[in-house]
Motif scaffolding. Structure first.
Motif, PDB file in Angstrom:
ATOM      1  N   ILE A   1       0.831  -1.193   0.000  1.00 39.55           N
ATOM      2  CA  ILE A   1       0.000   0.000   0.000  1.00 39.55           C
ATOM      3  C   ILE A   1       0.866   1.243   0.000  1.00 39.55           C
ATOM      4  CG2 ILE A   1      -1.650   1.348   1.369  1.00 39.55           C
ATOM      5  CD1 ILE A   1      -2.806  -1.336   2.318  1.00 39.55           C
ATOM      6  N   VAL A   2       1.886   1.242   0.856  1.00 45.59           N
ATOM      7  CA  VAL A   2       2.704   2.444   0.987  1.00 45.59           C
ATOM      8  C   VAL A   2       3.492   2.713  -0.281  1.00 45.59           C
ATOM      9  CG1 VAL A   2       4.592   3.521   2.250  1.00 45.59           C
ATOM     10  CG2 VAL A   2       2.839   2.261   3.486  1.00 45.59           C
ATOM     11  N   VAL A   3       4.005   1.662  -0.907  1.00 47.50           N
ATOM     12  CA  VAL A   3       4.785   1.855  -2.120  1.00 47.50           C
ATOM     13  C   VAL A   3       3.930   2.469  -3.218  1.00 47.50           C
ATOM     14  CG1 VAL A   3       5.975   0.650  -3.983  1.00 47.50           C
ATOM     15  CG2 VAL A   3       6.457   0.053  -1.622  1.00 47.50           C
ATOM     16  N   LEU A   4       2.670   2.080  -3.275  1.00 49.36           N
ATOM     17  CA  LEU A   4       1.801   2.562  -4.328  1.00 49.36           C
ATOM     18  C   LEU A   4       1.196   3.922  -4.019  1.00 49.36           C
ATOM     19  CD1 LEU A   4      -0.048  -0.750  -5.195  1.00 49.36           C
ATOM     20  CD2 LEU A   4       1.716   0.384  -6.541  1.00 49.36           C
TER      21      LEU A   4
ATOM     22  N   ALA B   1      12.500  11.245   6.887  1.00 50.00           N
ATOM     23  CA  ALA B   1      11.905  10.280   5.962  1.00 50.00           C
ATOM     24  C   ALA B   1      11.759   8.912   6.616  1.00 50.00           C
ATOM     25  CB  ALA B   1      12.755  10.180   4.696  1.00 50.00           C
ATOM     26  N   GLN B   2      12.714   8.557   7.456  1.00 45.09           N
ATOM     27  CA  GLN B   2      12.640   7.281   8.160  1.00 45.09           C
ATOM     28  C   GLN B   2      11.488   7.280   9.168  1.00 45.09           C
ATOM     29  OE1 GLN B   2      16.079   6.314  10.559  1.00 45.09           O
ATOM     30  NE2 GLN B   2      15.801   4.120  10.204  1.00 45.09           N
ATOM     31  N   LEU B   3      11.332   8.368   9.908  1.00 37.17           N
ATOM     32  CA  LEU B   3      10.219   8.473  10.857  1.00 37.17           C
ATOM     33  C   LEU B   3       8.877   8.420  10.135  1.00 37.17           C
ATOM     34  CD1 LEU B   3      11.678  11.190  13.223  1.00 37.17           C
ATOM     35  CD2 LEU B   3      10.893   8.932  13.961  1.00 37.17           C
ATOM     36  N   TRP B   4       8.803   9.058   8.988  1.00 37.89           N
ATOM     37  CA  TRP B   4       7.570   9.018   8.195  1.00 37.89           C
ATOM     38  C   TRP B   4       7.237   7.584   7.793  1.00 37.89           C
ATOM     39  CZ3 TRP B   4       3.389  11.642   6.986  1.00 37.89           C
ATOM     40  CH2 TRP B   4       2.649  11.281   5.862  1.00 37.89           C
ATOM     41  N   GLN B   5       8.233   6.855   7.357  1.00 38.15           N
ATOM     42  CA  GLN B   5       8.009   5.471   6.960  1.00 38.15           C
ATOM     43  C   GLN B   5       7.662   4.592   8.157  1.00 38.15           C
ATOM     44  OE1 GLN B   5       7.425   3.847   4.460  1.00 38.15           O
ATOM     45  NE2 GLN B   5       7.846   1.722   4.956  1.00 38.15           N
ATOM     46  N   GLU B   6       8.302   4.842   9.292  1.00 35.12           N
ATOM     47  CA  GLU B   6       8.067   4.008  10.463  1.00 35.12           C
ATOM     48  C   GLU B   6       6.685   4.229  11.068  1.00 35.12           C
ATOM     49  OE1 GLU B   6       9.714   1.604  11.636  1.00 35.12           O
ATOM     50  OE2 GLU B   6      11.800   1.793  11.039  1.00 35.12           O
ATOM     51  N   SER B   7       6.273   5.504  11.181  1.00 34.67           N
ATOM     52  CA  SER B   7       5.053   5.766  11.960  1.00 34.67           C
ATOM     53  C   SER B   7       4.182   6.894  11.445  1.00 34.67           C
ATOM     54  CB  SER B   7       5.444   6.102  13.401  1.00 34.67           C
ATOM     55  OG  SER B   7       6.161   7.344  13.432  1.00 34.67           O
ATOM     56  N   LYS B   8       4.589   7.569  10.374  1.00 35.68           N
ATOM     57  CA  LYS B   8       3.894   8.771   9.913  1.00 35.68           C
ATOM     58  C   LYS B   8       3.836   9.825  11.014  1.00 35.68           C
ATOM     59  CE  LYS B   8       2.910   6.983   5.873  1.00 35.68           C
ATOM     60  NZ  LYS B   8       3.640   5.723   6.027  1.00 35.68           N
ATOM     61  N   PHE B   9       4.847   9.841  11.886  1.00 36.79           N
ATOM     62  CA  PHE B   9       4.946  10.776  13.011  1.00 36.79           C
ATOM     63  C   PHE B   9       3.829  10.572  14.044  1.00 36.79           C
ATOM     64  CE2 PHE B   9       6.834  13.266   9.398  1.00 36.79           C
ATOM     65  CZ  PHE B   9       8.145  13.204   9.828  1.00 36.79           C
TER      66      PHE B   9
ATOM     67  N   SER C   1      13.969 -10.858  -2.532  1.00 31.36           N
ATOM     68  CA  SER C   1      13.538 -12.200  -2.144  1.00 31.36           C
ATOM     69  C   SER C   1      13.540 -12.395  -0.630  1.00 31.36           C
ATOM     70  CB  SER C   1      14.436 -13.252  -2.796  1.00 31.36           C
ATOM     71  OG  SER C   1      15.799 -13.066  -2.420  1.00 31.36           O
ATOM     72  N   PHE C   2      14.256 -11.530   0.098  1.00 31.63           N
ATOM     73  CA  PHE C   2      14.309 -11.640   1.557  1.00 31.63           C
ATOM     74  C   PHE C   2      13.050 -11.045   2.175  1.00 31.63           C
ATOM     75  CE2 PHE C   2      15.400  -9.426   5.562  1.00 31.63           C
ATOM     76  CZ  PHE C   2      15.642 -10.542   6.355  1.00 31.63           C
ATOM     77  N   ALA C   3      12.363 -11.836   2.999  1.00 37.16           N
ATOM     78  CA  ALA C   3      11.173 -11.379   3.737  1.00 37.16           C
ATOM     79  C   ALA C   3      10.176 -10.680   2.826  1.00 37.16           C
ATOM     80  CB  ALA C   3      11.573 -10.474   4.891  1.00 37.16           C
ATOM     81  N   ASN C   4       9.975 -11.267   1.640  1.00 35.81           N
ATOM     82  CA  ASN C   4       9.007 -10.726   0.690  1.00 35.81           C
ATOM     83  C   ASN C   4       9.267  -9.262   0.333  1.00 35.81           C
ATOM     84  OD1 ASN C   4       7.075 -13.042   0.334  1.00 35.81           O
ATOM     85  ND2 ASN C   4       6.972 -12.804   2.548  1.00 35.81           N
ATOM     86  N   GLY C   5      10.508  -8.877   0.370  1.00 40.14           N
ATOM     87  CA  GLY C   5      10.881  -7.538  -0.069  1.00 40.14           C
ATOM     88  C   GLY C   5      10.698  -6.443   0.948  1.00 40.14           C
TER      89      GLY C   5
ATOM     90  N   VAL D   1      14.034   0.427   2.370  1.00 45.60           N
ATOM     91  CA  VAL D   1      15.189   1.243   1.995  1.00 45.60           C
ATOM     92  C   VAL D   1      14.855   2.140   0.811  1.00 45.60           C
ATOM     93  CG1 VAL D   1      17.539   1.175   1.063  1.00 45.60           C
ATOM     94  CG2 VAL D   1      16.876  -0.373   2.924  1.00 45.60           C
ATOM     95  N   GLN D   2      14.274   1.562  -0.228  1.00 44.06           N
ATOM     96  CA  GLN D   2      14.001   2.326  -1.437  1.00 44.06           C
ATOM     97  C   GLN D   2      13.007   3.451  -1.191  1.00 44.06           C
ATOM     98  OE1 GLN D   2      15.748   1.883  -4.287  1.00 44.06           O
ATOM     99  NE2 GLN D   2      16.889   0.403  -3.048  1.00 44.06           N
ATOM    100  N   LEU D   3      11.990   3.174  -0.387  1.00 44.45           N
ATOM    101  CA  LEU D   3      10.969   4.181  -0.143  1.00 44.45           C
ATOM    102  C   LEU D   3      11.525   5.358   0.652  1.00 44.45           C
ATOM    103  CD1 LEU D   3       8.076   4.941  -0.604  1.00 44.45           C
ATOM    104  CD2 LEU D   3       7.445   3.719   1.462  1.00 44.45           C
ATOM    105  N   ILE D   4      12.326   5.089   1.668  1.00 45.49           N
ATOM    106  CA  ILE D   4      12.890   6.174   2.468  1.00 45.49           C
ATOM    107  C   ILE D   4      13.837   7.021   1.629  1.00 45.49           C
ATOM    108  CG2 ILE D   4      14.428   6.703   4.402  1.00 45.49           C
ATOM    109  CD1 ILE D   4      13.170   4.286   5.854  1.00 45.49           C
ATOM    110  N   LEU D   5      14.696   6.399   0.867  1.00 45.65           N
ATOM    111  CA  LEU D   5      15.623   7.159   0.031  1.00 45.65           C
ATOM    112  C   LEU D   5      14.876   8.007  -0.994  1.00 45.65           C
ATOM    113  CD1 LEU D   5      18.475   4.551  -0.615  1.00 45.65           C
ATOM    114  CD2 LEU D   5      18.463   6.447   1.035  1.00 45.65           C
ATOM    115  N   SER D   6      13.767   7.486  -1.509  1.00 40.32           N
ATOM    116  CA  SER D   6      13.020   8.221  -2.531  1.00 40.32           C
ATOM    117  C   SER D   6      12.184   9.350  -1.954  1.00 40.32           C
ATOM    118  CB  SER D   6      12.111   7.263  -3.309  1.00 40.32           C
ATOM    119  OG  SER D   6      11.056   6.776  -2.494  1.00 40.32           O
TER     120      SER D   6
END
Length: 354
Positions: A22-25, A73-81, A175-179, A185-190
């Motif tokens: 969901i988050v990636v999309l 960006a990491q905090l946003w991904q982890e919890s949306k603040f 392939s690790f843990a279903n990605g 990593v990719q989402l935070i960097l982007s």
């Protein structure tokens, strides 16, 4: 931070797959009413109650890959603040805005806000712990020699544990843990650019050739800290203090900060295709036979400033659109700035083309 327990990594990956998908999309761009967007400190778009702690966590870390935007960006991904138990407790027991597992919190948690309790639910405690852990991971990543860059490697270590990074000698594959870790990593960097203040947001780099190539290379160092005397063609490094330069708040900052000064960044940007000398004055001497008028500037041209005695004290790369990319001074970071305000306009000496 979800994949700390290796034995249940696969199960965790399955649990989180729907969430990650969901988050990636869909990246929610809503911002709360109490966010600040002034861009000070190279940070924008974060809730006010998080802001000072993100900037403090960043200031406490001397790793050049650390930036406020990375932590945000990491905090946003982890919890949306989010900070409530209902909103910031994961299905595997990670807690608080930085999503610490209890066992990991026991290592990194401190009473950073001085309220008498050590809690992953307190914003100050959580963000400072996040910063301390990420700083340690960035240091390990820089020393590891693994491909992918220190930010990606550190983020992977935060999510899955450094042991997984060592196992795969880099960011774990899709392939690790279903990605989960790969997508994390990719989402935070982007999404880092969303939280970068105006002083760190790059202009559009276009064109081909030595100058634009050098500019693009230098742009990968945006947000890295200034260190007087620091930086080599191989990358950022600690610098030194000379009795006048390199000090911050009465302390020698350069000797404990890995980063760039103005001329080392320019040297790095052009190396090895053009091997410029180390100092701004020497770089001017090596290129002054190819002067460029202000109206004819192209991306990658070198801009110089000198003081009243004629000493050339600063060099920057022309970034286009009236802006420069440079490492300004102690206490600052590699940034994009207006050519007219990057240094005193009266000190502008001229430009050359390597």
């Amino acid at each position: 931070m979800k994949l700390i327990i290796g034995a249940i990594a696969t199960v965790i990956g399955l649990i989180m797959l729907a969430f990650i998908g969901i988050v990636v999309l869909v990246v929610d761009d809503d911002t709360s009413a109490d966010e600040t967007t002034d861009g000070g400190g190279g940070l924008q778009g974060v809730p006010a109650e998080f802001r000072k702690w993100i900037l403090k966590a960043d200031a406490d870390c001397k790793e050049p890959a650390m930036t406020p935007a990375l932590l945000a960006a990491q905090l946003w991904q982890e919890s949306k603040f989010k900070t409530t138990v209902a909103e910031a407790t994961s299905s595997v027991g990670a807690q608080g805005p930085a999503q610490f597992m209890p066992g990991t919190w026991a290592t990194w948690g401190r009473d950073a806000d001085g309220n008498g309790r050590n809690s992953p639910w307190d914003i100050g405690d959580a963000v400072i712990a996040q910063g301390r852990m990420m700083c340690s991971l960035l240091r390990q990543a820089a020393a590891s020699g693994y491909p992918g860059g220190p930010r990606a490697l550190a983020l992977a270590g935060y999510n899955a544990g450094w042991g997984r990074v060592q196992q795969y000698r880099g960011v774990p594959p899709q392939s690790f843990a279903n990605g989960e870790t790969y997508n994390y990593v990719q989402l935070i960097l982007s999404t880092m650019s969303r939280f970068q203040g105006p002083s760190l947001v790059p202009v559009a780099f276009s064109g081909s050739g030595t100058g634009p190539d050098a500019l693009r290379k230098a742009s990968t160092e945006l947000g890295v800290k200034y260190s007087y005397g620091g930086g080599t063609p191989a990358g950022p490094s600690t610098g030194f203090c000379d009795g006048v330069n390199g000090y911050l708040n009465g302390r020698c900052d350069a000797s404990r900060t890995r980063g760039w000064d103005c001329s080392s960044l320019v040297q790095y940007a052009y190396w090895p295709s053009t091997k410029l000398p180390r100092t701004a004055a020497a770089q001017y001497g090596a290129t002054s036979n190819r002067p460029v008028a202000r109206g004819d500037l192209k991306q990658g041209d070198l801009l110089f400033w000198s003081n009243s005695s004629g000493f050339i004290y600063h060099v920057a790369l022309y970034a286009g659109d009236g802006k420069v990319l440079h490492a300004p001074r102690t206490g600052k970071r590699v940034e994009i700035a207006s050519m007219d305000t990057a240094m005193p306009s009266a000190d502008y000496l001229g430009a050359t083309r390597p």
